[in-house]
Scaffold this active site. Structure first.
Site, PDB file in Angstrom:
ATOM      1  N   ARG A 273       0.796  -1.151   0.240  1.00  0.00           N
ATOM      2  CA  ARG A 273      -0.028   0.084   0.134  1.00  0.00           C
ATOM      3  C   ARG A 273       0.892   1.254  -0.051  1.00  0.00           C
ATOM      4  O   ARG A 273       0.526   2.060   0.644  1.00  0.00           O
ATOM      5  CB  ARG A 273      -0.988   0.122   0.998  1.00  0.00           C
TER       6      ARG A 273
ATOM      7  N   GLU B 129      -4.360   3.108   6.697  1.00  0.00           N
ATOM      8  CA  GLU B 129      -4.159   2.879   5.259  1.00  0.00           C
ATOM      9  C   GLU B 129      -4.748   3.967   4.347  1.00  0.00           C
ATOM     10  O   GLU B 129      -4.621   4.228   3.430  1.00  0.00           O
ATOM     11  CB  GLU B 129      -4.970   1.546   4.747  1.00  0.00           C
TER      12      GLU B 129
ATOM     13  N   SER C 206     -10.511  -1.229   4.191  1.00  0.00           N
ATOM     14  CA  SER C 206      -9.526  -1.451   5.156  1.00  0.00           C
ATOM     15  C   SER C 206      -8.966  -0.160   5.707  1.00  0.00           C
ATOM     16  O   SER C 206      -8.493   0.735   5.127  1.00  0.00           O
ATOM     17  CB  SER C 206      -8.310  -2.190   5.054  1.00  0.00           C
TER      18      SER C 206
END
Ligand code: EPU
Length: 321
Positions: A148, A317, A221
């Site tokens: 990510r 995130e 998420s």
């Protein structure tokens, strides 16, 4: 839902719009370019310019008997691209079905799911570089991709992603790393899945666990899955022998953040206007009237408790503005 307001707002339809916009006086107001907005939390009003990217179009730029290279403008919908790809029986991004957001966000976040990341198919990214004021092409290794993570997050505000070129395979490239995929294929009696079958199985799994975009306020998420050292992992494992984990190549261990949050008793809870999704604790939910600040306060409460109980530092995130 309580909303944040931007001081200035505009929509880009063409690359020409972008070149015009960066010459205007408004551009100096701390511009932020938004893709689909599905992975971002505004904690306050935005005292600057929000630009919504709707650059569209795609073109096959190379093709042989094994691969197809497609250049896709950054404002295109990611999940539409996956549908297009599997319809043509191209392989490479089928496990990334139903991820919300735009094509331009794919390299920024290096989006990933079910054993596949965007970086596995990206061959280059065409960007406007605000440092040199020119359009350049970054190759895959220039993008410094991580979990990510990418150069676009490491050097925020430096680049505007114009288009992304993907190399898709005409030869099946099945990724069956995830047990849930194997089991769902079995349930449907599929033994020789097509790219389209893979995308629909992934879609089914995601729909079981994650809310639909637009159904409730959420951003997927909320935290990254933390990566910890082996010794630290073993200490936790002694207390929680059933803890799920993924061993990484460098001797480190990744722990599912959703499991940690559930273990702390936070799954499906509601505190005022915010909480966690009842089917997946890693998804923070705005039940209707929460401000971005309330969501962020709740996230910080989780971060604090995880630090205290597990000695793990959770990183969001989601992009927090
Ligand atoms: N788990 C729990 N409780 C929960 C949620 C999960 O115990 O409430 C456990 C599950 O039982 C499983 C493990 O945690 O053993 C992992 O769960 P899951 O397969 O749902 O995946 P994840 O690690 O929570 C990551 C990505 C997702 C991606 C899935 C599938 C991150 C931060 N998230 O989630 O990506 O779809 O894997 O590959 O890496 C996103 O980035 O927004 C996203 C949704």
């Amino acid at each position: 839902m309580t909303q944040s307001e931007a001081r200035y707002f505009t929509i880009l339809e063409t690359l020409g719009d972008f070149h015009e916009l960066i010459k205007t006086n408004v551009w100096v107001n701390n511009p932020y370019i938004l893709g689909g907005g599905s992975n971002i939390l505004f904690t306050k009003d935005y005292n600057g310019l929000i630009v919504v990217n709707k650059l569209s179009g795609k073109e096959i730029v190379y093709e042989d008997e094994k691969v197809t290279d497609v250049e896709v403008f950054s404002g295109e919908s990611w999940s539409e691209l996956v549908l297009w790809s599997v319809e043509k029986d191209y392989w490479g991004i089928e496990n990334l079905a139903l991820i919300p957001g735009t094509v331009g966000a794919a390299p920024v976040q290096n989006i990933g799911a079910y054993g596949v990341e965007a970086k596995d198919t990206i061959i280059s990214v065409k960007v406007y570089d605000f440092k040199t004021n020119e359009i350049i092409i970054l190759g895959n290794s220039d993008c410094n991709f991580g979990y990510r993570d990418s150069i676009f997050k490491q050097e925020p505000h430096r680049y505007f992603v114009i288009s992304v070129t993907f190399r898709l395979s005409k030869i099946p490239r099945l990724n069956l790393e995830y047990g849930a995929i194997v089991n769902t294929l079995k349930e449907h009696g599929i033994t020789d899945p097509s790219a389209k079958d893979m995308a629909s199985v992934v879609t089914e799994i995601r729909q079981r666990k994650l809310p639909d975009v637009g159904e409730i306020g959420m951003a997927g998420s909320f935290f990254k899955n933390p990566v910890i050292l082996e010794e630290h992992f073993q200490t936790i494992q002694q207390k929680y022998p059933d803890m799920p984990f993924y061993e990484l190549e460098n001797g480190q261990v990744k722990i599912p953040a959703g499991w940690i949050i559930e273990t702390l008793g936070y799954k499906g809870i509601k505190e005022g206007n915010v909480g966690t999704y009842d089917k997946h604790a890693l998804v923070l939910v705005n039940y209707g009237n929460a401000t971005g600040e309330e969501v962020w306060d709740f996230a910080q409460k989780i971060i604090k408790e995880v630090k205290e109980q597990f000695d793990i530092i959770f990183e969001p995130e989601v992009i927090i503005l």
